[in-house]
Design a protein around this motif. Structure first.
Motif, PDB file in Angstrom:
ATOM      1  N   ASN A 407      71.661   2.440 -25.613  1.00 53.34           N
ATOM      2  CA  ASN A 407      72.104   2.242 -27.003  1.00 53.34           C
ATOM      3  C   ASN A 407      73.552   1.796 -27.106  1.00 53.34           C
ATOM      4  N   TYR A 414      67.444   0.005 -28.807  1.00 52.23           N
ATOM      5  CA  TYR A 414      67.351   1.327 -29.414  1.00 52.23           C
ATOM      6  C   TYR A 414      65.979   1.952 -29.251  1.00 52.23           C
ATOM      7  N   ASP A 457      70.521   6.262 -32.188  1.00 53.15           N
ATOM      8  CA  ASP A 457      69.489   5.240 -32.008  1.00 53.15           C
ATOM      9  C   ASP A 457      68.869   4.836 -33.341  1.00 53.15           C
TER      10      ASP A 457
END
Length: 722
Positions: A407, A414, A457
């Motif tokens: 990330n 993500y 995320d």
């Protein structure tokens, strides 16, 4: 004289226990600073620019801005929230990978000469060094006088290292003939696994045990007839100016205290309170000087007294040059001090000696990430995961870190990141009640960081219902932080960590996330930590708080809350500047501060149309940004170029035209380099070329202006210039 088997002296199992600690790392497990990813230190930035930085303020042409928090028709379902985590390995919180992140995003979130023995402890222990025998029970002047600790600043001169002696017998030096000539014949003789055990009576002690190996004294055990306070024994042995280290077993029971410079160990009476030392000495053990006690003390002081810790590691390596753990600890310490190149060298020494140690690989991966080497970092962390089946708490930490790498790299993924974060949670969740404190603490730290990672995320990815899901992930992380503090003696640093990562998440969804709550929490907890932590840690606390407020500045700026942005920005500047005065600032640190100066100026230029105030901030930013241009990650080059172009406008508006043209040309050069390397699109040059065209036109240079007009047109159409 008859010979019989004596009970195993404490020195034998005590030394073996210390060695087992060093070998396994259970009782002295990883600290939070070891694996806690620091996005700023990694030099991680999204490849695109902030909405406030993408266009040139006051430019005849403005770039279309997109909202990173807004819903799109391509958005996927939000990943599973904390209460809905799948319980089996095959389950997945999403059906397919989300579409690319919207194109315009803000910044990525931040996360000597020896002295004489007389001055440093007597070379010979009791009875020669004691004027009167130890007295148990009742107050005494010796027992009431507090010890004088080693200064935490690490500026105390090194203490001479030499083994303590007892009545002219020195472990590791004296032979069987020496002890017989000094003490005569023993009362009893025993044997144990190739060792010879001699029992003596040496006034005022009824029982003194000597362990011999190959006709040389390997240890001396002085058994006291009753417990004595550790501070009293320390003073009477003239050890008060040495810094001891507590030694505990794998379940946190404190067994004793070691004085590494003398090879002296105190064995404590068992404590009635779990995890708390009785501090009552029942045995004094003398052994040769070895690396292990220095390693234990180095790890204990790793965060609080880094200079002394580094000195201990150097000493341990001197005694045991092949000790991989010493190099590993050295790598962690140097990484925390902002010396990634030296840290990587130490990590490679550790991994080279133990190439299949998952902890060492994990630390190596963290340092590689801080240097922007994300592919190498992922390879090291993935290998750590493969090798850590026997250490689930290490595996959970490695999975969490792999999620952080996915990330935070130049091209974030993500979807993969949240899968690794949820995998880390599933493993750590089964370890939060483990009887071993190091495993339990490591698991709880992973639960905090993995929930924070998942919040990041979701916030930065393209998912529906982000405004509902992200707070729930953050609330779960906050609950684990509170539990670790209340149940396991954690510090407020965990609350600061939650607030910091919450602000980092808010940068990914600024329109839907008011940062005020978390910014105020960060200031409250950060100030508490600064006031209560040792001096060596204050600079880090200030830096962490400053970087958290930098994220708050970004969010407030995007939300056009200029007064709040300036308030948090001024606070961030003060914390970061004071931290850099007291710590070894890296080029990444200086670059971050330069970007903060630029943002403060941009708020004045764009939000207040006050170019004169903006230029005052830009004057502070330019030297730091210009100095960092050759060192930033290639994915950052284009955005840095846009920064110089933006600053050029304010210089133009304040009449500093030559300076404005120079800054704009500097920015154009950086963007052109980014286009050539493939990290920026050709269209990124349209506005800068247009600005130079307008500037040269007003300077009476129509031919030059015309050339830049043509370049701007080619950039707009995506034509590659030859």
């Amino acid at each position: 004289m008859r010979s019989r088997k004596l009970s195993l002296p404490r020195s034998i199992w005590f030394a073996a226990f210390v060695a087992s600690l060093v070998a396994t790392g259970v009782a002295w497990g990883e600290t939070p600073s070891d694996f806690k990813p620091n996005r700023l230190r990694m030099g991680v930035r999204p490849p695109t620019a902030s909405p406030s930085e993408g266009a040139m303020p006051g430019s005849p042409t403005t770039a279309a801005q997109s909202d990173p928090a807004g819903d799109t028709s391509d958005a996927k379902a939000v990943p599973a929230e904390p209460s809905e985590l799948p319980s089996d390995d095959s389950a997945s919180p999403f059906a397919s990978a989300p579409p690319p992140v919207p194109n315009q995003l803000p910044d990525s979130p931040t996360s000597p000469a020896p002295v004489s023995p007389a001055a440093n402890g007597a070379a010979n222990l009791m009875p020669e060094g004691v004027k009167e025998p130890l007295v148990a029970g009742g107050p005494s002047e010796a027992a009431e006088e507090p010890l004088k600790p080693i200064p935490a600043s690490g500026e105390a001169e090194p203490i001479e290292i030499h083994s303590a002696s007892f009545k002219s017998v020195t472990p590791g030096v004296s032979t069987l003939d020496d002890i017989q000539s000094q003490w005569g014949a023993p009362i009893e003789i025993g044997r144990y696994e190739g060792l010879i055990l001699h029992l003596y009576r040496v006034e005022p002690f009824e029982r003194v045990e000597v362990v011999l190996a190959d006709d040389k004294v390997s240890s001396i055990v002085i058994r006291l007839d009753r417990p004595f306070p550790a501070d009293l024994v320390t003073k009477q042995l003239n050890l008060t100016n040495l810094q001891p280290v507590l030694v505990s077993n794998e379940v946190g029971e404190i067994l004793g205290q070691s004085f590494p410079e003398r090879g002296v160990l105190f064995a404590f009476e068992p404590s009635d309170s779990a995890g708390k030392a009785s501090m009552s000495v029942v045995q004094i053990i003398l052994e040769p000087i070895t690396a292990e006690p220095f390693l234990l003390r180095a790890e204990t002081l790793l965060d609080t007294q880094p200079d002394l810790s580094l000195r201990d590691l150097d000493q341990a390596i001197k005694f045991a040059p092949e000790n991989s753990r010493a190099y590993w600890l050295r790598a962690r310490l140097l990484a925390a001090r902002g010396e990634p190149d030296s840290a990587l060298e130490a990590a490679e020494q550790a991994v080279g000696r133990e190439p299949e140690n998952p902890r060492y690989l994990l630390t190596q991966g963290q340092i590689l990430a801080s240097l922007g080497r994300f592919s190498d970092s992922k390879a090291a962390v993935e290998k750590s995961i493969r090798l850590s089946d026997d250490s689930p708490h290490v595996k959970a930490r490695a999975l969490c870190m792999l999620g952080d790498l996915y990330n935070s790299g130049p091209q974030p993924d993500y979807a993969k990141a949240i899968q690794f974060h949820t995998d880390a949670i599933k493993i750590a969740d089964g370890l939060v009640e483990d009887r071993h404190p190091a495993v339990r603490l490591a698991a709880k730290e992973v639960m905090i960081d993995a929930h924070l990672g998942a919040a990041h995320d979701v916030a930065w990815g393209v998912w529906n219902q982000k405004e509902v899901s992200v707070p729930r992930w953050l609330d779960r992380a906050s609950a684990f932080a509170d539990d670790l503090i209340s149940s396991d003696g954690g510090t407020a640093e965990y609350r600061l960590r939650v607030a910091t990562r919450a602000l980092a998440a808010s940068v990914g969804m600024p329109k839907a996330f008011d940062p005020t709550k978390w910014a105020e929490e960060a200031v409250r907890v950060g100030e508490q930590l600064i006031a209560t932590t040792p001096e060596a840690q204050k600079a880090k606390c200030r830096w962490d708080l400053g970087t958290a407020l930098y994220d708050a500045v970004q969010v407030c700026q995007i939300r056009q809350e200029n007064e709040a942005a300036l308030k948090y920005g001024q606070q961030a500047v003060e914390y970061l500047e004071s931290s850099m005065e007291a710590r070894r600032a890296s080029s990444t640190d200086r670059y971050l501060l330069g970007r903060l100066y630029f943002r403060m100026g941009a708020i004045y230029a764009v939000g207040k149309t006050d170019h004169r105030s903006a230029v005052a901030w830009f004057e502070k930013a330019i030297p730091r940004l210009d100095h960092s241009a050759a060192q930033v990650n290639s994915s950052e080059t284009g955005r840095l170029g846009e920064t110089f172009v933006s600053m050029g406008v304010s210089y133009w508006e304040t009449g500093q035209r030559d300076r404005a043209v120079s800054l704009t040309q500097r920015g154009v050069q950086l963007i052109e380099d980014a286009v050539k390397s493939g990290t920026s699109e050709q269209s990124a040059l349209e506005i800068p070329y247009g600005n130079l065209a307008n500037m040269h036109r007003q300077l009476g240079k129509p031919d030059t202006a015309g050339e830049y007009v043509r370049r701007a047109a080619r950039a707009s159409s995506g034509t590659i210039q030859r």
